[in-house]
Design a protein around this motif. Structure first.
Motif, short mmCIF file in Angstrom:
data_model
loop_
_atom_site.label_atom_id
_atom_site.label_comp_id
_atom_site.label_asym_id
_atom_site.label_seq_id
_atom_site.Cartn_x
_atom_site.Cartn_y
_atom_site.Cartn_z
N VAL A 38 16.93 -0.78 -10.30
CA VAL A 38 16.98 0.53 -10.97
C VAL A 38 16.11 1.56 -10.25
O VAL A 38 16.58 2.62 -9.86
N PHE A 39 14.86 1.22 -10.06
CA PHE A 39 13.90 2.21 -9.54
C PHE A 39 13.61 2.06 -8.05
O PHE A 39 12.82 2.80 -7.50
N GLY A 40 14.25 1.07 -7.41
CA GLY A 40 14.10 0.95 -5.97
C GLY A 40 13.03 -0.03 -5.53
O GLY A 40 12.21 -0.49 -6.32
N PRO A 41 13.05 -0.34 -4.22
CA PRO A 41 12.22 -1.44 -3.69
C PRO A 41 10.75 -1.10 -3.47
O PRO A 41 10.00 -1.97 -3.02
N ASP A 42 10.36 0.14 -3.75
CA ASP A 42 8.94 0.49 -3.54
C ASP A 42 8.33 1.00 -4.86
O ASP A 42 7.32 1.69 -4.85
N GLN A 43 8.96 0.62 -5.97
CA GLN A 43 8.49 1.09 -7.27
C GLN A 43 8.02 -0.10 -8.11
O GLN A 43 8.82 -0.77 -8.75
N PRO A 44 6.70 -0.37 -8.09
CA PRO A 44 6.20 -1.45 -8.94
C PRO A 44 6.37 -1.08 -10.41
O PRO A 44 6.37 0.10 -10.76
N SER A 49 0.81 -1.22 0.00
CA SER A 49 0.00 0.00 0.00
C SER A 49 0.85 1.27 0.00
O SER A 49 0.40 2.32 -0.44
N SER A 50 2.08 1.17 0.48
CA SER A 50 2.93 2.36 0.52
C SER A 50 3.78 2.49 -0.74
O SER A 50 4.59 3.41 -0.86
N TRP A 51 3.63 1.57 -1.68
CA TRP A 51 4.42 1.62 -2.90
C TRP A 51 4.02 2.82 -3.76
O TRP A 51 2.91 3.33 -3.68
N LYS A 52 4.96 3.20 -4.62
CA LYS A 52 4.67 4.26 -5.59
C LYS A 52 3.71 3.74 -6.66
O LYS A 52 3.45 2.54 -6.75
N LYS A 53 3.26 4.67 -7.48
CA LYS A 53 2.39 4.31 -8.60
C LYS A 53 3.21 3.50 -9.62
O LYS A 53 4.37 3.78 -9.86
N LEU A 54 2.57 2.51 -10.20
CA LEU A 54 3.19 1.67 -11.23
C LEU A 54 3.86 2.51 -12.31
O LEU A 54 3.28 3.50 -12.77
N ILE A 55 5.03 2.09 -12.73
CA ILE A 55 5.75 2.81 -13.79
C ILE A 55 5.83 1.90 -15.03
O ILE A 55 6.05 0.70 -14.92
N ASN A 56 5.59 2.51 -16.19
CA ASN A 56 5.62 1.75 -17.44
C ASN A 56 6.98 1.89 -18.11
O ASN A 56 7.40 3.00 -18.46
N VAL A 57 7.63 0.78 -18.32
CA VAL A 57 8.93 0.79 -18.98
C VAL A 57 8.86 -0.06 -20.24
O VAL A 57 8.59 -1.26 -20.17
N SER A 58 9.07 0.56 -21.38
CA SER A 58 9.07 -0.16 -22.66
C SER A 58 10.51 -0.44 -23.06
O SER A 58 11.37 0.42 -22.94
N VAL A 59 10.73 -1.65 -23.54
CA VAL A 59 12.08 -2.06 -23.92
C VAL A 59 12.03 -2.68 -25.31
O VAL A 59 11.30 -3.65 -25.53
N SER A 60 12.80 -2.12 -26.24
CA SER A 60 12.88 -2.74 -27.57
C SER A 60 14.09 -3.67 -27.62
O SER A 60 14.99 -3.57 -26.79
N GLY A 61 14.06 -4.59 -28.56
CA GLY A 61 15.12 -5.61 -28.59
C GLY A 61 15.03 -6.49 -27.37
O GLY A 61 16.03 -6.98 -26.83
#
Lengths: 442, 442
Positions: free
Chosen positions: A124-130, A94-106
């Motif tokens: 990369v984005f830390g332990p509370d970044q879904p 519940s204390s996590w940040k908002k989901l982050i969208n990461v697109s990866v080509s290749g």
């Protein structure tokens, strides 16, 4: 690969150019001229609602396949990552940040095979970044993408909440907050550098258009596929609605290698080396800067007195590292490239340590150094951790450094002219200096 | 590969056995009989002092090569990792824990290529645990080992303080506090399972002797190379001075896969699945336990009512995952295997969450379940985070679960008889049930 719309030139212009500029021309992308009318990119689609596998009870229920018009084109959520969840409802998340969208080509390649697991692990984005990973591959690599998704499933990373795979950048880049553009064609045997610029440039033009159409308006883009500086330039020129400042070409592996070589020469551990800039192009014209670099807080030249080594061997050692590695290891440096991508992102999302900086290839638009504007050039940057950066002003130049900066600048200006048909700036004129691609770079 | 001393049998015994047991014998390792006198392992060497590249001033100084009698045999520090440093003297590192020595075999392989970078990044032992990596390869992979070390250099991991490479386990395992035994020969075309047991068993017998001679007296050993349970048994039998409890066979990837399949079937995210045990052998006789497993804290059978699926499909899905992945991805599951090794170590160095447990293949010596003693069997364990574990007592069995446990137990007892010549227990008798190796396992 879908071909892209080119403007403003037409095939007849290109052919004319081929005649007109013949004294300077080593390559004209005439193949493109024939293709350019074949497949005009359709306008961005309307947003497709993300289809979750709805789970209404604890009763047995396998995830429902995503319905699509053409399942081969659409990106699809994969397996367990299709399931719904509510992070806010759970105590641990519940204390996590908002989901982050990461697109990866290749995404089916070896660099990604390292990088995706680092992203999913929270490195990369830390332990509370879904995180949601959106994997872009090619028609040919579709099955391999599924294999990658299966391994991500089996890794049970708590932070990894969504994985989708697809082969259309207009789907896969949707709402991307980070786009890590790793995929590019490797140079085939006998292929001229200008031909590679053209082939890969088309990929990055298309991906730029896709980002422009569907990505987050503040998406950060890191171009890894080579030639990465000019690919990044093409990409940003095709994405006019995204700030040009948001596009990066990866020179962090060069920086890391330069730090290591300075550490080795000085007989110190690599954590004692700071303020290393890679100037310019990610190619053999790159300029690892030992004038501004520091070892234990002292100028490198006060620590390493061997000027001959610095001027004649150091840069070569950095540039030839990839080739040496291929010789030893039989493959290109996927693992350390992935580490350097992690470093590059972390440098933008965490405050730069006091007094230090990092290198990244960015769009020149009012730089304080006098480097040509309107190219993507690696320079020293600092960040306060918000994803943005500013150029470092307190650097010095001497004749040696400046003359080398001018050489790499000239190369980038020549590359830019060679891809004018892909940046909307007219007719391509390819008069490239010698072959400066780094070995084994993808 | 150095051959090992065998006892107490002799070649004539082995040949006699071949005749005597002909009714039960599908394979007798007679090739070994000829080799066993060829190369008797020399007694453990005296300790070689670790050679640092001494750095006495800030003056330019390249690292000094390590002087050895036979540089091809000795393990050597690599490049920047030869440099001296004093963690206690530096502000940033003075609060760090004492350096930990981690030896990894098969270090030039793909699983290691993922694992080593995770170890170096602090993903396993945490952000205040500096680490020394000791990489074991073969004569053939020596150059590749250097390539790996170069990529580790270029990654600039602050926690990674020493890297050494070598091809002699008596060097590479010196003072190891963790030994991650990944290297093993893959099965060649047409090779019988018993032959593989013998070939790989020899490797693990030699490595057991080496650990016994030079490793930390409380070294924790995780055997990944297959057949891993019996390899672990061979290893521990050859290391009588190291507690047998310290040896593990990796079944964590099976556990992770089982959790993922249960999550998929129940329509929940994988973090809702707990208490999953893999019982027995890391082979197709393995028993993923759905009787004791929980989903959202409830017994699996209360959540997944499809008993037919649980009994007939679930186990197969777990076992066939590796093969399915090879089909999709064209390679074996190196990344997720590395993740599961990370999980396995973390489970031993961090306290197990309240009420949960993890699976690991451990030596049976007074187990509460009634499983045969003196084999390496995967069972449910808990740890208080000190590197040790205890078996979980509150598990239940029904006829279905118990009958399957007996099948995998029978297989392990048969494997044990087949490697008796490697465990010092007499003459090998190979009467293995069908071919139960998992596809693509290394």
């Amino acid at each position: 690969m879908a071909m892209l719309e080119l403007s403003p030139s037409s095939s007849s212009h290109a052919i004319k150019a081929s005649t007109f500029h013949s004294s300077k021309l080593s390559y004209v992308p005439s193949r493109i001229s024939h293709q350019r009318r074949l497949n005009v990119r359709p306008p961005p689609r309307t947003r497709h609602a993300k289809v979750f596998c709805s789970v209404t009870s604890k009763e047995v229920q396998a995830p429902v396949a995503v319905p699509t018009e053409d399942p081969k084109k659409k990106s699809e959520c994969y397996g367990v990552f299709c399931l719904t969840y509510d992070l806010k409802a759970e105590e641990e998340t519940s204390s996590w940040k908002k989901l982050i969208n990461v697109s990866v080509s290749g995404a089916a390649g070896m660099i990604s095979n390292h990088l995706l697991f680092k992203l999913a692990a929270g490195e990369v984005f830390g332990p509370d970044q879904p995180i949601a990973l959106k994997l872009l591959g090619s028609e040919r690599s579709r099955e391999a993408l599924e294999g990658v998704a299966m391994e991500l499933e089996d890794s049970l990373y708590p932070l990894l909440r969504e994985v989708s795979i697809g082969i259309d950048p207009y789907d896969v880049f949707r709402d991307a907050e980070w786009a890590l553009l790793i995929g590019a064609k490797p140079r085939g045997p006998g292929m001229e550098r200008a031909a590679l610029l053209d082939i890969n440039g088309q990929i990055f033009a298309e991906q730029g258009k896709a980002l422009n159409a569907v990505a987050s308006r503040n998406v950060k883009v890191i171009v890894v596929g080579n030639p990465c500086n000019t690919n990044a330039l093409i990409c940003l020129k095709n994405a006019p609605n995204i700030p040009a400042k948001n596009f990066h070409a990866l020179t962090r592996l060069d920086e890391n290698r330069a730090k290591c070589q300075l550490a080795l020469k000085a007989g110190v551990f690599y954590d004692k080396v700071s303020n290393v800039t890679i100037w310019g192009n990610h190619s053999t014209t790159q300029v690892p800067d030992f004038l501004n670099a520091k070892i234990n807080g002292l100028p490198v030249k006060e620590v390493i007195k061997d000027t001959k080594w610095l001027e004649e061997e150091f840069t070569e050692k950095v540039q030839k590292r990839g080739g040496a590695l291929i010789q030893k290891w039989g493959r290109s440096s996927a693992a350390s490239t992935a580490v350097s991508i992690v470093d590059a992102i972390k440098s933008l999302v965490t405050p730069t340590p006091e007094g230090d900086w990092f290198s990244t290839g960015v769009y020149t638009n009012g730089n304080p150094y006098g480097i040509a504007e309107d190219i993507v050039f690696s320079m020293p940057c600092r960040s306060n951790g918000d994803g943005d950066y500013e150029l470092v002003k307190d650097v010095i130049f001497d004749d040696y450094l400046w003359s080398r900066i001018k050489t790499t600048e000239a190369e980038l200006l020549a590359e830019k002219k060679c891809v004018a048909h892909l940046t909307g700036e007219g007719i391509a004129v390819c008069d490239l200096p010698g072959d400066t691609m780094l070995p084994g770079e993808m």
